[in-house]
Design a protein around this motif. Structure first.
Motif, mmCIF file in Angstrom:
data_model
loop_
_atom_site.group_PDB
_atom_site.id
_atom_site.type_symbol
_atom_site.label_atom_id
_atom_site.label_comp_id
_atom_site.label_asym_id
_atom_site.label_seq_id
_atom_site.Cartn_x
_atom_site.Cartn_y
_atom_site.Cartn_z
ATOM 1 N N GLN A 102 -2.698 -3.023 -3.026
ATOM 2 C CA GLN A 102 -2.678 -4.144 -3.966
ATOM 3 C C GLN A 102 -2.483 -5.432 -3.182
ATOM 4 N N HIS A 139 -3.562 3.747 -2.180
ATOM 5 C CA HIS A 139 -3.756 2.677 -3.155
ATOM 6 C C HIS A 139 -3.197 1.392 -2.543
ATOM 7 N N GLU A 154 -8.664 1.073 -3.349
ATOM 8 C CA GLU A 154 -8.286 2.287 -2.629
ATOM 9 C C GLU A 154 -8.305 2.037 -1.132
ATOM 10 N N TRP A 199 0.837 -1.190 0.000
ATOM 11 C CA TRP A 199 0.000 0.000 0.000
ATOM 12 C C TRP A 199 0.874 1.244 0.000
ATOM 13 N N THR A 253 -6.577 -4.811 -6.765
ATOM 14 C CA THR A 253 -6.234 -3.485 -6.284
ATOM 15 C C THR A 253 -7.468 -2.830 -5.695
#
Length: 148
Positions: free
Chosen positions: A73, A71, A84, A67, A82
């Motif tokens: 992943q 964002h 937010e 992170w 992915t």
């Protein structure tokens, strides 16, 4: 050769390099469909930028969360997702929400409040952390044993 070595500047560690933990974690979720999750882990960084690697007892990578800048992943097996929301991806892996910002504070030995969670830091000097969530249901217990 000695002249080159003598001119080398010492490198200073960044916060991300200094903030590194590894060990075992276990998460028990109570309720009608009780479930548990346990893994070895490596955690680097802070609540804003970091990496969490979850490993099986044999050392195989189960998942990796990265992170940065809002964002996140998740890499698990051949799948990459992915989002937010780091919280949402972490919940996908563990089965419940874990207060990541509070977790970093707890690992530093700082008592921080997180809605519904109570952390017992009495064993942090020995590398032990226990946090319990009573609200919202279902109840959950997170246990961390750090390796040094």
């Amino acid at each position: 050769m000695l002249w080159i070595v003598g001119c080398a500047q010492p490198t200073s560690k960044t916060v991300a390099e200094e903030d590194m933990w590894s060990g075992r974690l276990a998460l028990q979720i109570e309720g009608q469909a009780s479930q548990s999750f346990s893994a070895m882990f490596e955690l680097h960084g802070n609540a804003q930028n970091g990496v969490l690697v979850l490993l099986s007892p044999l050392g195989n990578r189960l998942a990796q969360l990265n992170w940065k800048d809002g964002h996140a992943q998740l890499q698990s097996g051949q799948e990459t997702r992915t989002s937010e929301s780091l919280d949402a991806l972490l919940q996908d892996v563990t089965g419940t929400r874990i207060p990541i910002a509070a977790l970093f504070s707890w690992l530093h030995g700082t008592q921080t409040t997180a809605t519904g969670w109570q952390a017992d830091l009495s064993g942090i000097a020995e590398g032990r952390l226990v946090a319990r969530r009573d609200d919202p249901a279902p109840q959950a217990t997170l246990r961390i044993a750090l390796t040094r």
